[in-house]
Motif scaffolding. Structure first.
Motif, PDB file in Angstrom:
ATOM      1  N   PHE A  38       0.823  -1.211   0.000  1.00 25.20           N
ATOM      2  CA  PHE A  38       0.000   0.000   0.000  1.00 25.20           C
ATOM      3  C   PHE A  38       0.856   1.260   0.000  1.00 25.20           C
ATOM      4  N   ARG A  39       2.027   1.164   0.602  1.00 28.44           N
ATOM      5  CA  ARG A  39       2.905   2.322   0.656  1.00 28.44           C
ATOM      6  C   ARG A  39       3.353   2.748  -0.743  1.00 28.44           C
ATOM      7  N   HIS A  40       3.541   1.761  -1.624  1.00 28.97           N
ATOM      8  CA  HIS A  40       4.077   2.066  -2.950  1.00 28.97           C
ATOM      9  C   HIS A  40       3.008   2.119  -4.039  1.00 28.97           C
ATOM     10  N   TYR A  41       1.932   1.351  -3.868  1.00 33.03           N
ATOM     11  CA  TYR A  41       0.990   1.200  -4.979  1.00 33.03           C
ATOM     12  C   TYR A  41      -0.403   1.742  -4.685  1.00 33.03           C
ATOM     13  N   ASP A  42      -0.603   2.335  -3.508  1.00 32.27           N
ATOM     14  CA  ASP A  42      -1.902   2.919  -3.215  1.00 32.27           C
ATOM     15  C   ASP A  42      -2.180   4.064  -4.200  1.00 32.27           C
ATOM     16  N   ALA A  43      -3.347   4.038  -4.813  1.00 35.44           N
ATOM     17  CA  ALA A  43      -3.672   5.047  -5.831  1.00 35.44           C
ATOM     18  C   ALA A  43      -3.844   6.432  -5.224  1.00 35.44           C
ATOM     19  N   VAL A  44      -4.221   6.491  -3.944  1.00 35.48           N
ATOM     20  CA  VAL A  44      -4.444   7.769  -3.263  1.00 35.48           C
ATOM     21  C   VAL A  44      -3.311   8.004  -2.274  1.00 35.48           C
TER      22      VAL A  44
END
Length: 334
Positions: A102-108
């Motif tokens: 989530f740290r690298h690929y979270d869209a927001v």
């Protein structure tokens, strides 16, 4: 066939410590970097662990499967008396991988990134710490099946000064591996000097925590000094690890970094040899004077034979694709 199975078990543990250790260490190094250099360290570490972070837990899974299928009594003992640190370690692996994604690929990109980053940091720190606790418990005679009471059976079997020191030593090794692996991912001289400084700092941490391990072993009446230095093999392993350290220092000072990863991996192998060869094949030393051996407490011969063939055939598929994965990431970074 039993020696092939044991060989795969030892190989999987080695590769998990080296590759998984470098993975965990990336979060540790970034965590203990000052805020001004943290973003740059984050970028370097991301480049460093990219080829291995998706696949490194494969080695842990292989080791667990080998123990479960080939050595069920050993697996049962560990999963019973060490279930608390095992569960905490596995939760750390899950939390760390989730936070990293989530740290690298979270869209927001919002304040949740701060939470993901802190989870990544603390999971990177605590997971190898619990791994060290588990390793220490298997050889410190602290697991006593004859003990009475929950604390003696399931807490003090791993929570002791020797276990804590080995946990800190494991954390130090992970940070050291990550910093060494990152040297060849630097883009300019300033980044290289930053990571060389980090590498030397983690070397000092490894030495200090290593001394602490021997000190707590002595206080706890664990014959670690005898295990390591009583026979030529242990002395040679420590000597080779020290020589590799000096060669890494020389390579860093000359900024010729081609051999540093291989030398760091070789160091880890030598440390494992020094720590385990004396009581091999006894993998767990119990507090009631008994032990669990890889040769005495194995599954039936037919099971071992089937497991050995499965491991050999499986390696023909796994290893080429693993090398292809690493080579692909190397090309992408160029």
């Amino acid at each position: 066939m039993i020696y092939i199975v044991i060989g795969f078990l030892w190989l999987s543990i080695c590769l998990y410590i080296i590759l998984g250790g470098a993975d965990f260490g990336a979060g540790i190094v970034e965590m203990f970097t000052n805020k001004k250099a943290r973003h740059k360290t984050h970028e370097i570490m991301y480049e460093s662990i990219a080829p291995v972070w998706e696949a490194n837990h494969m080695w842990l899974i292989i080791a667990i499967v080998i123990l479960f299928v080939g050595f069920p009594e050993i697996y049962t003992t560990m999963s019973t008396y060490l279930h608390i640190p095992l569960v905490l370690m596995l939760l750390g692996i899950i939390a760390r991988g989730t936070a990293f994604t989530f740290r690298h690929y979270d869209a927001v990109k919002d304040n949740w990134q701060v939470l993901y980053t802190h989870i990544f940091y603390y999971a990177s720190l605590l997971t190898p710490f619990f791994l060290g606790l588990i390793a220490a418990a298997t050889v410190s005679h602290s697991i006593n099946p004859d003990a009475v009471g929950f604390l003696d059976l399931y807490v003090f079997s791993w929570l002791n000064w020797f276990g804590v020191s080995v946990g800190l030593f494991t954390v130090a090794l992970c940070a050291y591996l990550a910093s060494i692996f990152s040297l060849r991912e630097t883009r300019d001289k300033a980044d290289l000097l930053l990571m060389i400084r980090k590498s030397k700092q983690t070397m000092i941490f490894v030495v200090i925590t290593g001394i602490l391990v021997f000190a707590t072993a002595y206080i706890s009446d664990i014959p670690l000094l005898m295990w390591v230095f009583s026979k030529p093999l242990g002395i040679m392993a420590i000597a080779f690890a020290t020589i590799a350290l000096l060669l890494i220092l020389r390579a860093m000072n000359r900024q010729k970094l081609l051999p540093v990863r291989a030398l760091a991996g070789f160091q880890m192998v030598m440390i494992l040899v020094a720590a385990t060869y004396q009581h091999n094949p006894d993998i767990i030393l119990l507090g009631n004077g008994q032990h669990l051996s890889l040769l005495e407490h194995m599954a039936p011969e037919k099971t071992i034979a089937a497991l050995g063939w499965a491991l050999m055939l499986g390696s023909l598929f796994i290893l080429p694709f693993l090398f292809y994965l690493m080579a692909s990431f190397s090309k992408l970074r160029k």
